[in-house]
Design an enzyme around this catalytic site. Structure first.
Site, PDB file in Angstrom:
ATOM      1  N   GLY A  26      -1.605  -0.435   2.400  1.00  0.00           N
ATOM      2  CA  GLY A  26      -3.013  -0.167   2.109  1.00  0.00           C
ATOM      3  C   GLY A  26      -3.432  -0.467   0.683  1.00  0.00           C
ATOM      4  O   GLY A  26      -4.384   0.125   0.195  1.00  0.00           O
ATOM      5  N   LYS A  27      -2.759  -1.404   0.010  1.00  0.00           N
ATOM      6  CA  LYS A  27      -3.103  -1.703  -1.390  1.00  0.00           C
ATOM      7  C   LYS A  27      -4.471  -2.379  -1.484  1.00  0.00           C
ATOM      8  O   LYS A  27      -5.320  -1.985  -2.296  1.00  0.00           O
ATOM      9  CB  LYS A  27      -2.029  -2.598  -2.013  1.00  0.00           C
ATOM     10  N   LYS A  67      14.937   4.285   0.429  1.00  0.00           N
ATOM     11  CA  LYS A  67      16.347   4.368   0.808  1.00  0.00           C
ATOM     12  C   LYS A  67      16.623   5.654   1.597  1.00  0.00           C
ATOM     13  O   LYS A  67      17.339   5.638   2.611  1.00  0.00           O
ATOM     14  CB  LYS A  67      17.222   4.307  -0.440  1.00  0.00           C
ATOM     15  N   SER A  90      22.621  -1.617  -7.050  1.00  0.00           N
ATOM     16  CA  SER A  90      22.690  -0.260  -6.499  1.00  0.00           C
ATOM     17  C   SER A  90      23.773  -0.089  -5.448  1.00  0.00           C
ATOM     18  O   SER A  90      24.002   1.015  -4.972  1.00  0.00           O
ATOM     19  CB  SER A  90      21.333   0.134  -5.908  1.00  0.00           C
ATOM     20  N   GLY A 143       1.488  -3.822   3.805  1.00  0.00           N
ATOM     21  CA  GLY A 143       0.920  -2.998   4.860  1.00  0.00           C
ATOM     22  C   GLY A 143       0.742  -1.532   4.528  1.00  0.00           C
ATOM     23  O   GLY A 143       0.483  -0.737   5.417  1.00  0.00           O
ATOM     24  N   GLY A 145       3.853  -2.100  -4.124  1.00  0.00           N
ATOM     25  CA  GLY A 145       4.409  -1.473  -2.938  1.00  0.00           C
ATOM     26  C   GLY A 145       4.645  -2.487  -1.841  1.00  0.00           C
ATOM     27  O   GLY A 145       4.188  -3.634  -1.932  1.00  0.00           O
TER      28      GLY A 145
END
Length: 807
Positions: free
Chosen positions: A361-362, A727, A684, A359, A356
């Site tokens: 929270g991993k 997105k 994309s 910031g 992820g």
């Protein structure tokens, strides 16, 4: 009545002395510096120059009490005193008579002692003569062996018939400890004193002879140029004489090995290494290497485990206390605990990988998991690691070899079942020293890490009980075989509402406390926090949000201190949107909005970056030319290929869009993605560039309230993309009302909060035709194409006389 009458007590000024014992008939110089001692000396000089000297039990005490001074001391005569430049006084005294302390008191800062004198024992002259002869002979022998002894002083004392003086003079010159000298001073009977002195002299003579014997023995077995060998042998001989040897250390190591509960292979290696150590010279370099290796083996937690907490309700409470949202991660942790509760025989460790943006929270999730399960927590940062030896360790053949970080962290944890967090696993790289990610494959394989072998330990260590957690920002930089060994959990960025809740529940209270404030001084409103989120941060996590909240708190803290220094009352400051702008200054980020009006060739795309989602404007325009395609905006290879595929699709369907088959021969197409300094890549943006190209060629404006994302194929199919949540959040921030996404991404909508989905309209598409129907102002038609080509005023063909365009 004699001055030293044994029946009465006398009062003398008293000086406690350190590290020296004054005997009668002994001339001793020493320095006086303590104020109480200086006053006692002055008083003695004013009276009869008699002073009472007693030794301190502990020389380090500056202000000794009566209990800190030996009871038996010596009344001395002050022969000479000299004041030094530093204020201290150098004194020369002569001991007169030993005395016993009756009482000590302090008067006007000066110690005074009431003393009584020990009675004189009646001694047989024959016994005195015999002891004199023996003592003189022993001391003469000792003086010959020890050149540091002042023999002449003793000989002069021996010529007198006074046995007490002879004993005291010899006692004063013996190289023995202060405690031993004090024990001699406390013996008032000259006969007993002389016997004790004889014992001390005999012991000292034996020591000197033993030392000389050891030196002779070592010298005979030593080669001339081997000084180091000589020292080693001397140490061995001394230890042998003292009854201590390396065997004690070897036995201690063997005892530790028995208590360590080693595996069979590790125990075999330890015992083998201890045997080698036993045969090595103690000062050789190899001894240190061998001892270090044994220490590492004995320090590892081969069987020690943390008692695991299996309460699901407690774990859920801890996770909710520490983190807001992150439901998928919390659910996976609780599932793990539930399995452990049902099956206590489960040995296989779990290997989770949190992917992820920064910031979110991993890393702190790893700490919460450790707290929730009752395990130890260790963290290893893999960012920038290039050396395989960092994981597997160095072989012991290298100088300064050490185990790898895995084994070092296991030793630090002290248990075999910690929570082991491997941070930034996506930022490892490789060079000529090997590939650390390949070395991690064995560590992170639940089937094989039971037998992990570190090059330094060279024995199997069981990692199957460890709960490994890896973290990273992106997945594509992690090698595919390594990904296959981990259970990947994607942690998306937070919505504005989630950020607000995190700030109110965690960040504000934390920063108010850290900056030394109290809640009565500051209060954050929802509008104030929203203003910080929108105008001063642009991130998926909350790290910068916390920094800005801390900045606001610091500014308020300064105001509080200023008010206090001016003795003014400081009330509560309410942090609303206006106050935030006042405290933090100019807004760091402008609000990212879509185009204000529908324009030809301008389409709004959605992109995903490592720090979250972004709105990406894509521009296309046509010019007279030869059919070249110009791509700008620092586009990556994949994005450039998407633009070419989009143009090829439009050319292959030119008839459907009312364009001549050879329109491209007289037109150059320029596709540009603004903010050209920022690198962009990925497939994309395919349908976005396709839409802008069609708009530029047909002259139909693109709707400014529609954003899109999706990969395009040559057949006009729209393929799935990643990072959908980020997105859509970016589109929501830009106040876009409708979003076009691939139909294959419909399943990903479940991860997006209902509050976000309610505020936007989602269009699911499969083909490029569906995209154009939604994105363009009006359907593509022949008339539209004619009008556009007339406006373009393209040059006519010379050979045919017809202009290109729509028929």
């Amino acid at each position: 009545m004699s001055e030293f009458d044994e029946k009465v007590t006398q009062i003398y000024p008293m000086v406690p002395i350190r590290d020296v014992v004054v005997f009668p008939y002994m001339m001793v110089p020493f320095v006086i510096g303590r104020q109480s001692s200086v006053q006692a000396l002055d008083k003695a000089l004013q009276l009869d120059k008699k002073i009472y000297l007693a030794t301190q039990r502990d020389a380090s005490q500056d202000e000794p009490e009566a209990d800190d001074i030996y009871e038996v001391g010596t009344v001395a005569n002050i022969v000479q005193s000299l004041k030094l430049p530093d204020g201290n006084i150098k004194v020369l005294v002569e001991g007169l008579r030993r005395a016993r302390t009756v009482r000590v008191e302090e008067i006007n800062g000066c110690l005074q002692a009431e003393v009584k004198f020990e009675p004189m024992a009646k001694i047989s002259q024959a016994k005195i003569n015999l002891l004199n002869k023996k003592l003189t002979a022993l001391f003469e022998e000792f003086a010959k062996l020890n050149p540091n002894v002042n023999y002449e002083t003793i000989v002069q004392a021996a010529r007198t018939a006074d046995a007490e003086r002879l004993a005291d003079t010899i006692a004063a010159n013996l190289p023995i400890s202060v405690e031993e000298k004090q024990s001699l001073l406390e013996i008032s009977d000259p006969v007993e004193g002389m016997k004790k002195i004889c014992e001390f002299i005999e012991i000292e003579i034996e020591k000197i002879k033993m030392d000389k014997s050891i030196q002779g023995r070592v010298r005979r077995g030593m080669e001339k140029a081997q000084r180091e060998y000589y020292l080693n042998e001397k140490i061995k001989a001394i230890q042998g004489e003292l009854g201590r040897s390396e065997k004690d250390e070897i036995e201690e190591l063997k005892k530790k090995a028995e208590e360590a509960d080693l595996t069979e292979d590790a125990n075999e290696k330890v015992m083998s290494e201890i045997q080698r150590l036993e045969q090595m010279p103690p000062m050789s370099a190899e001894t240190t290497v061998s001892r270090t290796y044994i220490d590492w083996l004995l320090a590892m937690p081969w069987s020690k485990k943390s008692r695991e907490i299996k309460s699901i309700s407690r774990a859920e409470q801890i996770l909710d206390e520490d983190h807001y949202g992150l439901e998928k991660v919390k659910e996976r942790i609780l599932e793990f605990l539930a399995v452990r509760q049902l099956s206590s025989k489960t040995q296989q460790g779990s290997i989770l990988c949190f992917i992820g943006p920064p910031g979110v929270g991993k890393t702190s999730l790893g700490r919460s998991i450790a707290r929730a399960t009752g395990r130890k927590f260790v963290r290893l940062s893999l960012g920038g690691v290039r050396d395989e030896a960092e994981i597997r360790g160095h072989r012991r053949t290298y100088i300064g070899a050490l185990p790898g970080q895995i084994i070092q962290m296991m030793k630090k944890a002290g248990t075999k079942n910690p929570v082991f967090l491997m941070d930034e696993v996506d930022k490892m790289s490789m060079d000529f020293r090997g590939d650390p990610s390949a070395a991690l494959m064995e560590v992170l394989d639940p089937e094989h890490n039971k037998n992990f072998v570190d090059h330094y330990l060279d024995t199997e260590f069981d990692l199957s009980n460890v709960m490994f957690i890896c973290t990273g920002n992106v997945l594509h930089t992690i090698p595919r075989p390594l990904q296959d060994r981990m259970e990947v959990i994607h942690i998306s960025g937070y919505t504005e509402l989630e950020k607000l809740n995190i700030a109110q529940q965690y960040l504000v209270s934390k920063q108010v406390k850290q900056q030394g404030l109290k809640p009565k001084f500051i209060e954050f409103t929802d509008e104030g926090i929203y203003e910080i989120i929108r105008s001063y941060t642009r991130e998926s996590g909350v790290r910068n949000l916390e920094r800005e909240i801390a900045s606001v708190c610091r500014k308020i803290a300064r105001k509080v201190v200023t008010a206090r220094s001016n003795k003014e009352h400081f009330g509560q400051t309410v942090i609303n949107a206006e106050k935030v702008q006042e405290l933090l200054g100019v807004q760091k980020f402008r609000k990212q909005l879509a185009a204000k009006s529908n324009e030809v060739g301008l389409a709004t795309g959605l992109a995903w970056t490592e720090v979250g989602g972004e709105v990406l404007q894509t521009e296309a325009t046509t010019m007279e030319g030869k059919g070249d395609l110009l791509l700008t905006g620092k586009l990556g290879d994949v994005m450039q290929e998407s633009a070419k595929a989009a143009l090829s699709f439009v050319r292959s369907h030119s008839a459907r869009y009312g364009l001549e088959k050879d329109f491209h021969k007289l037109l150059d197409m320029h596709v540009h993605v603004p903010e050209g300094a920022i690198p962009k890549d990925g497939p994309s943006a395919g349908i976005t560039m396709g839409t802008s190209i069609v708009s530029a060629l047909t002259g139909i404006p693109v709707r400014c309230d529609v954003a899109m994302t999706g990969e395009i194929t040559l057949r006009g199919k729209v393929l799935a993309i990643g990072g959908l949540k980020e997105k859509i959040l970016a589109a929501r921030r830009a106040e876009i009302e409708e979003i076009i996404i691939p139909e294959e991404n419909e399943k990903d909508l479940k991860d997006i909060p209902e509050s976000v989905l309610e505020s936007v309209k989602i269009h699911l598409v499969e083909t490029m035709d569906e995209v154009l129907k939604i994105a363009l102002e009006r359907p593509v038609g022949q008339k539209d194409g004619d009008e556009f080509l007339e406006k373009q005023q393209l040059p006519q063909k010379i050979d045919e006389g017809d202009r290109p365009g729509v028929h």
